[in-house]
Design a protein around this motif. Structure first.
Motif, PDB file in Angstrom:
ATOM      1  N   ILE A   1       4.403   4.055   2.929  1.00 41.81           N
ATOM      2  CA  ILE A   1       4.606   2.853   2.221  1.00 41.81           C
ATOM      3  C   ILE A   1       4.544   1.623   3.305  1.00 41.81           C
ATOM      4  O   ILE A   1       5.253   1.649   4.252  1.00 41.81           O
ATOM      5  CB  ILE A   1       5.556   2.876   1.425  1.00 41.81           C
ATOM      6  N   ASN A   2       3.572   0.549   2.934  1.00 44.72           N
ATOM      7  CA  ASN A   2       3.521  -0.561   3.753  1.00 44.72           C
ATOM      8  C   ASN A   2       3.539  -1.792   2.744  1.00 44.72           C
ATOM      9  O   ASN A   2       2.573  -1.898   1.933  1.00 44.72           O
ATOM     10  CB  ASN A   2       2.566  -0.543   4.864  1.00 44.72           C
TER      11      ASN A   2
ATOM     12  N   LYS B   1      -0.149  -0.116  -4.493  1.00 42.43           N
ATOM     13  CA  LYS B   1      -1.266   0.326  -4.681  1.00 42.43           C
ATOM     14  C   LYS B   1      -1.702   1.635  -3.820  1.00 42.43           C
ATOM     15  O   LYS B   1      -1.610   1.849  -2.533  1.00 42.43           O
ATOM     16  CB  LYS B   1      -2.539  -0.736  -4.163  1.00 42.43           C
ATOM     17  N   THR B   2      -2.164   2.735  -4.628  1.00 43.76           N
ATOM     18  CA  THR B   2      -2.814   3.919  -4.058  1.00 43.76           C
ATOM     19  C   THR B   2      -4.273   3.692  -3.910  1.00 43.76           C
ATOM     20  O   THR B   2      -4.702   4.795  -3.180  1.00 43.76           O
ATOM     21  CB  THR B   2      -2.128   5.122  -4.982  1.00 43.76           C
ATOM     22  N   ASP B   3      -5.185   3.031  -4.834  1.00 42.06           N
ATOM     23  CA  ASP B   3      -6.383   3.091  -4.728  1.00 42.06           C
ATOM     24  C   ASP B   3      -7.005   1.759  -5.281  1.00 42.06           C
ATOM     25  O   ASP B   3      -7.279   1.530  -6.140  1.00 42.06           O
ATOM     26  CB  ASP B   3      -7.060   4.263  -5.776  1.00 42.06           C
ATOM     27  N   PRO B   4      -7.300   0.901  -4.149  1.00 39.87           N
ATOM     28  CA  PRO B   4      -7.444  -0.399  -4.400  1.00 39.87           C
ATOM     29  C   PRO B   4      -8.918  -0.388  -4.918  1.00 39.87           C
ATOM     30  O   PRO B   4      -9.349  -1.541  -5.730  1.00 39.87           O
ATOM     31  CB  PRO B   4      -7.569  -1.117  -2.830  1.00 39.87           C
TER      32      PRO B   4
ATOM     33  N   ARG C   1       0.890  -1.273  -0.141  1.00 41.57           N
ATOM     34  CA  ARG C   1       0.018  -0.063  -0.083  1.00 41.57           C
ATOM     35  C   ARG C   1       0.820   1.333  -0.031  1.00 41.57           C
ATOM     36  O   ARG C   1       1.783   1.235   0.882  1.00 41.57           O
ATOM     37  CB  ARG C   1      -0.898   0.015   1.369  1.00 41.57           C
ATOM     38  N   ILE C   2       0.249   1.981  -0.809  1.00 38.57           N
ATOM     39  CA  ILE C   2       1.247   3.500  -0.740  1.00 38.57           C
ATOM     40  C   ILE C   2      -0.137   4.561  -0.495  1.00 38.57           C
ATOM     41  O   ILE C   2      -0.892   4.523  -1.356  1.00 38.57           O
ATOM     42  CB  ILE C   2       1.496   3.907  -2.204  1.00 38.57           C
ATOM     43  N   THR C   3      -0.018   5.149   0.772  1.00 39.09           N
ATOM     44  CA  THR C   3      -1.295   5.927   1.200  1.00 39.09           C
ATOM     45  C   THR C   3      -0.936   7.444   1.188  1.00 39.09           C
ATOM     46  O   THR C   3       0.296   7.636   1.822  1.00 39.09           O
ATOM     47  CB  THR C   3      -1.528   5.315   2.592  1.00 39.09           C
TER      48      THR C   3
ATOM     49  N   GLN D   1      -2.420   1.055  -9.305  1.00 38.71           N
ATOM     50  CA  GLN D   1      -1.052   0.961  -8.770  1.00 38.71           C
ATOM     51  C   GLN D   1      -0.275   2.133  -9.100  1.00 38.71           C
ATOM     52  O   GLN D   1      -0.630   2.944 -10.009  1.00 38.71           O
ATOM     53  CB  GLN D   1      -0.414  -0.143  -9.540  1.00 38.71           C
ATOM     54  N   SER D   2       0.593   2.546  -8.405  1.00 35.47           N
ATOM     55  CA  SER D   2       1.554   3.780  -8.675  1.00 35.47           C
ATOM     56  C   SER D   2       2.917   3.485  -8.378  1.00 35.47           C
ATOM     57  O   SER D   2       3.108   2.346  -7.699  1.00 35.47           O
ATOM     58  CB  SER D   2       1.084   4.866  -7.552  1.00 35.47           C
ATOM     59  N   MET D   3       3.860   4.133  -8.795  1.00 33.54           N
ATOM     60  CA  MET D   3       5.424   4.090  -8.716  1.00 33.54           C
ATOM     61  C   MET D   3       5.691   5.185  -7.785  1.00 33.54           C
ATOM     62  O   MET D   3       5.660   6.117  -7.920  1.00 33.54           O
ATOM     63  CB  MET D   3       6.067   4.080  -9.852  1.00 33.54           C
ATOM     64  N   ILE D   4       6.759   4.779  -6.848  1.00 29.27           N
ATOM     65  CA  ILE D   4       7.377   5.845  -5.717  1.00 29.27           C
ATOM     66  C   ILE D   4       8.740   5.683  -5.740  1.00 29.27           C
ATOM     67  O   ILE D   4       8.957   4.449  -5.625  1.00 29.27           O
ATOM     68  CB  ILE D   4       6.491   5.984  -4.528  1.00 29.27           C
ATOM     69  N   LEU D   5       9.493   6.746  -5.352  1.00 28.93           N
ATOM     70  CA  LEU D   5      11.223   6.551  -5.075  1.00 28.93           C
ATOM     71  C   LEU D   5      11.083   6.421  -3.686  1.00 28.93           C
ATOM     72  O   LEU D   5      10.811   7.420  -2.896  1.00 28.93           O
ATOM     73  CB  LEU D   5      11.804   7.813  -5.914  1.00 28.93           C
ATOM     74  N   VAL D   6      11.784   5.525  -3.177  1.00 31.80           N
ATOM     75  CA  VAL D   6      12.088   5.119  -1.677  1.00 31.80           C
ATOM     76  C   VAL D   6      13.583   5.173  -1.380  1.00 31.80           C
ATOM     77  O   VAL D   6      14.196   4.196  -1.967  1.00 31.80           O
ATOM     78  CB  VAL D   6      11.393   4.008  -1.112  1.00 31.80           C
TER      79      VAL D   6
END
Length: 407
Positions: A163-164, A186-189, A153-155, A197-202
């Protein structure tokens, strides 16, 4: 039809062949000894640093990127025979040229979808070979062959995202120089299954990121790909500006990233098979069994002939696919991309297996590159989508050609 390579490709092939002969092949044993001495299978060897400096000095750097602002400006068709050559030493050559996965795909992703700030912070040092990166998509608890299954999850929380989740086979994460993860979640299930789904830089050092363990590949570290890791993301907070593209575009970005990645693997697989066939022929000429050289044994000659046929078939399909990607785009080449992803790993696995058989016990040992080549080719029947998924999708596309639309 003209099957000749153009002038620039031939010049780069000659330069790359010389680099392999003079520096890369002699460094294979040195690299293995240095990593063993370090006691860490994912350690960076001093000889790799030397190879990268030499490659850059020779202008053999970032050959994979078609955008001349960032890379060599080669087309897929021009790059194909060069990537094939690097496949002859897949554990050294691609990284030496800054053309190793997952960094190649991550650089392409950032070049196409990253914001100017993201490109300056992460793409620039990746292009310079100063850092490495990881791609975190696959998860242990779901069938990741269906990317819509992703559960991480990306909330959104104000100016940040949280992110979890747990990832594994996160390519690149075990390299000590890895500084950035590209994470899919996932940002919006509740959205359409391809818009969840989304992509994010960590950043790797972000609080809440825990690298649980390194994953071996048939017992190998696969350090040329930066290794693979199982990673926990627990309440990891990053700025909202770290999102790549817009919310809900993660699946589309992943597909855009995987297209070039799949053909790059296939290009290198042709080179891996060529290296194996060369070793098979040398062994057949030099080794005597039951009173005559292996080269005079009918079954061995059959292996050699069949290997040449299979390699040439695969190479032609890879080159056709590269040409289509250049002329009609990745979407227009979708059928061929799937076809090479099915055919090329199986071809290389077969050829390498026959070379191993000719070498006997030596073939499965560390004394030849064959065991490592086989492990990599076999793994690529799973990576970037398993054979069965590609076969199913390819069959559906083929069937649609013969389905009469309803009146």
């Amino acid at each position: 039809m003209d099957f000749a390579y153009d002038t620039r490709t031939e010049q780069l092939r000659a330069a790359l062949t010389a680099f392999l002969d003079e520096h890369v092949y002699p460094a294979e044993a040195v690299h293995a000894a240095q990593v063993a001495a370090a006691g860490d299978p994912w350690a960076r060897s001093p000889v790799m640093t030397e190879l990268k400096a030499e490659a850059r000095e020779r202008g053999l750097w970032n050959l994979f990127l078609p955008d001349p602002r960032h890379g060599a400006g080669l087309t897929n068709l021009q790059y194909a025979p060069l990537a094939e050559l690097t496949g002859r030493s897949p554990h050294l050559a691609p990284e030496a040229l800054n053309c190793a996965a997952p960094d190649t795909g991550n650089m392409e992703l950032l070049a196409e979808f990253g914001s100017p700030e993201q490109q300056e912070r992460w793409l620039r040092p990746l292009l310079a070979g100063e850092i490495r990166s990881a791609f975190c998509m696959t998860e242990p608890e779901v069938a990741s062959s269906d990317a819509t299954n992703i559960a991480t999850r990306i909330t959104r929380d104000g100016d940040h995202y949280v992110i979890n989740g747990r990832k594994w086979w996160s390519s690149g994460a075990m390299d000590p120089r890895c500084e950035i993860f590209i994470v899919m979640g996932k940002t919006d299930p509740a959205a359409d299954r391809h818009r969840q789904q989304s992509m994010i830089l960590v950043p790797r050092d972000a609080p809440g990121v825990t690298v649980r363990r390194g994953m071996t590949v048939f017992g190998y570290s696969d350090a040329s790909h930066g290794g693979h890791a199982e990673i926990d993301f627990t309440d990891v907070r990053v700025p909202a500006a770290n999102l790549v593209g817009a919310e809900g575009t993660g699946f589309a970005i992943a597909q855009a990233r995987l297209g070039p990645g799949r053909i790059h693997h296939c290009m290198r697989l042709v080179g891996m098979a060529e290296r194996a066939l060369e070793l098979l022929c040398r062994r057949a000429i030099e080794r005597v069994a039951f009173g005559r050289p292996l080269a005079e044994q009918g079954v061995v000659r059959e292996w050699i002939a069949e290997s040449r046929v299979r390699i040439e078939q695969a190479r032609l399909l890879v080159l056709k696919t590269a040409w289509l990607m250049d002329t009609v785009g990745n979407k227009g080449a979708h059928t061929e991309i799937q076809a090479i992803k099915i055919a090329t790993p199986a071809m290389a696995e077969w050829v390498i297996d026959k070379a191993i058989q000719a070498y006997g016990g030596a073939g499965v040992s560390q004394d030849t590159p064959l065991a490592a080549l086989w492990a990599q080719s076999r793994t690529l029947r799973l990576a970037d989508g398993p054979d069965e998924v590609h076969r199913s999708s390819l069959a559906k596309r083929e069937l649609r050609r013969w389905t009469t639309p309803p009146a």
